[in-house]
Scaffold this active site. Structure first.
Site, PDB file in Angstrom:
ATOM      1  N   CYS A 209      67.374 -81.315  11.022  1.00 27.22           N
ATOM      2  CA  CYS A 209      67.667 -80.780   9.683  1.00 27.22           C
ATOM      3  C   CYS A 209      69.154 -81.032   9.399  1.00 27.22           C
ATOM      4  CB  CYS A 209      67.292 -79.310   9.564  1.00 27.22           C
ATOM      5  SG  CYS A 209      68.006 -78.246  10.819  1.00 27.22           S
TER       6      CYS A 209
ATOM      7  N   GLY B 196      58.319 -72.042  16.028  1.00 30.39           N
ATOM      8  CA  GLY B 196      56.918 -72.441  15.955  1.00 30.39           C
ATOM      9  C   GLY B 196      56.418 -72.864  14.585  1.00 30.39           C
TER      10      GLY B 196
ATOM     11  N   CYS C 181      60.761 -79.133  21.001  1.00 33.52           N
ATOM     12  CA  CYS C 181      61.762 -78.097  20.656  1.00 33.52           C
ATOM     13  C   CYS C 181      61.085 -77.226  19.610  1.00 33.52           C
ATOM     14  CB  CYS C 181      63.020 -78.753  20.104  1.00 33.52           C
ATOM     15  SG  CYS C 181      63.895 -79.722  21.337  1.00 33.52           S
ATOM     16  N   ALA C 182      60.244 -76.337  20.058  1.00 29.47           N
ATOM     17  CA  ALA C 182      59.209 -75.791  19.172  1.00 29.47           C
ATOM     18  C   ALA C 182      59.551 -74.473  18.478  1.00 29.47           C
ATOM     19  CB  ALA C 182      57.925 -75.599  19.973  1.00 29.47           C
TER      20      ALA C 182
ATOM     21  N   ASP D 125      60.124 -74.800  24.529  1.00 28.80           N
ATOM     22  CA  ASP D 125      61.471 -74.508  24.027  1.00 28.80           C
ATOM     23  C   ASP D 125      62.297 -73.958  25.180  1.00 28.80           C
ATOM     24  OD1 ASP D 125      62.651 -74.259  20.932  1.00 28.80           O
ATOM     25  OD2 ASP D 125      63.753 -73.069  22.407  1.00 28.80           O
TER      26      ASP D 125
ATOM     27  N   ASP E 279      61.894 -82.124  17.277  1.00 31.17           N
ATOM     28  CA  ASP E 279      62.661 -81.507  16.178  1.00 31.17           C
ATOM     29  C   ASP E 279      63.954 -81.023  16.839  1.00 31.17           C
ATOM     30  OD1 ASP E 279      63.419 -80.294  13.821  1.00 31.17           O
ATOM     31  OD2 ASP E 279      62.072 -78.590  14.022  1.00 31.17           O
TER      32      ASP E 279
HETATM   33  C1  LIG Z   1      65.494 -77.059  15.012  1.00 32.66           C
HETATM   34  S1  LIG Z   1      65.011 -75.834  16.120  1.00 32.66           S
HETATM   35  C2  LIG Z   1      63.278 -76.076  16.197  1.00 32.66           C
HETATM   36  C3  LIG Z   1      62.518 -75.521  15.031  1.00 32.66           C
HETATM   37  C4  LIG Z   1      61.005 -75.603  15.245  1.00 32.66           C
HETATM   38  N1  LIG Z   1      60.566 -76.955  15.548  1.00 32.66           N
HETATM   39  C5  LIG Z   1      60.218 -75.097  14.049  1.00 32.66           C
HETATM   40  O1  LIG Z   1      59.756 -75.898  13.228  1.00 32.66           O
HETATM   41  O2  LIG Z   1      60.052 -73.869  13.928  1.00 32.66           O
HETATM   42  C6  LIG Z   1      65.532 -76.520  17.631  1.00 32.66           C
HETATM   43  C7  LIG Z   1      65.041 -75.794  18.838  1.00 32.66           C
HETATM   44  O3  LIG Z   1      65.425 -76.572  19.974  1.00 32.66           O
HETATM   45  C8  LIG Z   1      65.555 -75.698  21.072  1.00 32.66           C
HETATM   46  N2  LIG Z   1      66.245 -76.456  22.134  1.00 32.66           N
HETATM   47  C9  LIG Z   1      67.553 -76.776  22.215  1.00 32.66           C
HETATM   48  N3  LIG Z   1      67.789 -77.515  23.329  1.00 32.66           N
HETATM   49  C10 LIG Z   1      66.583 -77.668  23.939  1.00 32.66           C
HETATM   50  C11 LIG Z   1      66.174 -78.315  25.136  1.00 32.66           C
HETATM   51  N4  LIG Z   1      67.046 -78.964  25.907  1.00 32.66           N
HETATM   52  N5  LIG Z   1      64.873 -78.274  25.475  1.00 32.66           N
HETATM   53  C12 LIG Z   1      63.970 -77.593  24.706  1.00 32.66           C
HETATM   54  N6  LIG Z   1      64.314 -76.947  23.578  1.00 32.66           N
HETATM   55  C13 LIG Z   1      65.609 -77.001  23.181  1.00 32.66           C
HETATM   56  C14 LIG Z   1      66.282 -74.513  20.488  1.00 32.66           C
HETATM   57  O4  LIG Z   1      66.108 -73.359  21.271  1.00 32.66           O
HETATM   58  C15 LIG Z   1      65.629 -74.418  19.099  1.00 32.66           C
HETATM   59  O5  LIG Z   1      64.597 -73.468  19.126  1.00 32.66           O
END
Ligand SMILES: C[S@@+](CC[C@H](N)C(=O)[O-])C[C@H]1O[C@@H](n2cnc3c(N)ncnc32)[C@H](O)[C@@H]1O
Length: 454
Positions: free
Chosen positions: A392, A274, A270-271, A294, A339
């Site tokens: 978080c 980035g 879940c990047a 993502d 994440d």
């Molecule tokens: C907490 S944020 C990630 C922050 C990122 N790791 C960073 O450090 O910049 C969670 C992310 O999960 C993504 N997300 C939510 N459901 C998802 C899924 N089923 N598969 C992949 N990504 C997902 C969201 O779009 C969001 O960008």
């Protein structure tokens, strides 16, 4: 107290030119209306005229931080709320005025400009004298009115009641420290890109232009005052990223548990945008590979932009982590970072709208999604591989309860020494939680899992 004139540069990090305060109050009221309508403040800000945005954002942050108090005061002043637009303006003014010690403007200026804001909008002009009456009464009876609202926990803690109850249940010893930290202002924290410079060198570069800063954690730098990020030295050259100190723990934690020699294949599931992908790449060797996945295509564009600025490279894919058939090549990973999407209850000081946007049912709903992602991604990890699960959030359902349930159903998973629940804290007297080593960070949960070889 700053800025008692009729024009405002508010508490913004990039003060706008002389813009009348009443216009910014209108903007902050429209943000509050949008949040009450379920929209995030970040999205609502995009609708605000760019010249007004910094000031409106600063006022909006302040209003959302003290909304519980403002709503309780509004109830004291008027049992029945006025129409939504007028109520939003009144609550913004009360949030800004209730605490003289934290006030950005003198209350007389504020009242005058709030009434002006009401008069100048069609949606509120008929409520201008009502707003005037409420605010003037507030000025006359401030101490008594504030004292009355002290009996209301939502006013005291500035969070919805269900949120207060949940934090209290999850952290009976520290709930007050957590809520207090949520209402504080978060500092600007950078993660230094060790490929390009060092923490010491960067602090010196800041000192050379009279910016006070100190080190936090392995690669973090906390600035004493907020500044416009692109104006900092080395921004375009990728010398740093903006990232809270708690978030800076993810990449080193995962990489510390890689047991095999490289090259490594890492999945950041879940990047976007980035932040942690970049940190992984800064720490990995050139021949290691990172797949940054993502579900949100637009947010994936931000991964590309961030990595380009930092001079880093990953494979970026748009996909649902819960549906690996669509994006996985069938080769197991040495390390996986999840994440996971969460309530964001640990980053309330940076996103003061979050507490007002969430509903109590969101916790269980997100916990189900996190469990599904954990369960789906675990089989993609090599035996002996490392898996970091993080959110978080301060809620236990998204942290240690989630991991305890996972461990109970996955006998090949071993919980390694991990930070666990890092509770949000600020460097204020009385706000220090002894278990945490850093003294300034958001709330996070971390579990490091290792897959047992068969
Ligand atoms: C907490 S944020 C990630 C922050 C990122 N790791 C960073 O450090 O910049 C969670 C992310 O999960 C993504 N997300 C939510 N459901 C998802 C899924 N089923 N598969 C992949 N990504 C997902 C969201 O779009 C969001 O960008």
């Amino acid at each position: 107290m700053q800025n008692k004139s009729f024009s405002s540069s508010a508490a913004s990090s990039t003060p706008s030119a002389q813009i009348p305060l009443w216009r910014q109050l209108q903007g902050a009221a429209s943000l509050l209306l949008a949040v009450r309508d379920g929209q995030s403040m970040t999205a609502a800000l995009l609708d605000v005229d760019a010249t007004l945005r910094p000031g409106v954002q600063a006022l909006g942050f302040h209003a959302l931080r003290w909304l519980g108090r403002a709503e309780a005061l509004r109830q004291q002043l008027a049992k029945r709320p006025p129409p939504p637009e007028a109520d939003a303006l009144l609550c913004v003014a009360l949030a800004l005025a209730w605490n003289e010690k934290e006030a950005l403007y003198s209350t007389f200026v504020l009242v005058d400009q709030a009434v002006e804001a009401a008069k100048r909008s069609e949606a509120t002009t008929h409520q201008a004298s009502f707003i005037n009456g409420c605010l003037r009464r507030f000025l006359r009876e401030r101490d008594a009115l504030v004292a009355k609202t002290d009996a209301n926990p939502q006013a005291v803690w500035n969070h919805p009641q269900w949120w207060i109850d949940q934090v209290r249940k999850d952290h009976p010893e520290q709930w007050q420290t957590i809520l207090r930290a949520n209402n504080a202002k978060a500092p600007l924290v950078l993660r230094i890109n060790k490929i390009k410079t060092t923490v010491d060198q960067y602090i010196q570069a800041l000192a050379a232009i009279n910016i006070e800063a100190r080190a936090v954690g392995e690669q973090g730098v906390i600035l004493a005052n907020a500044v416009a990020v692109p104006s900092l030295p080395g921004y375009a050259e990728g010398h740093f990223s903006v990232q809270d100190a708690a978030a800076q723990l993810a990449a080193p934690l995962l990489l510390s548990a890689l047991t095999t020699g490289g090259p490594h294949r890492i999945l950041d599931a879940c990047a976007a945008p980035g932040g942690k992908t970049a940190h992984l790449l800064e720490l990995l060797n050139d021949n290691d590979k990172v797949l940054a996945l993502d579900i949100d295509a637009r947010r994936c564009e931000r991964i590309t932009q961030n990595l380009n600025r930092l001079g880093l490279q990953a494979t970026i894919a748009v996909g649902d982590a819960a549906q690996p058939d669509a994006w996985w090549d069938g080769q197991l990973f040495d390390g996986i970072l999840l994440d996971a999407p969460c309530t964001a209850s640990g980053i309330v000081r940076r996103h003061p709208d979050v507490r007002w946007l969430r509903r109590p049912t969101d916790i269980a709903q997100l916990a189900r999604l996190q469990a599904q992602l954990l369960q789906t991604l675990w089989p993609l990890l090599k035996p002996g591989g490392a898996f970091v699960y993080c959110t978080c959030s301060v809620f236990r359902a998204e942290g240690d309860q989630q991991i305890q349930t996972f461990l109970a159903h996955h006998t090949d998973a071993r919980l390694m020494p991990s930070p666990g629940h890092l509770l949000p804290q600020v460097s204020l007297p009385g706000a220090v939680i002894p278990d945490n080593l850093m003294r300034e960070h958001d709330g996070f949960y971390y579990a490091l899992l290792q897959k047992q070889s068969a």
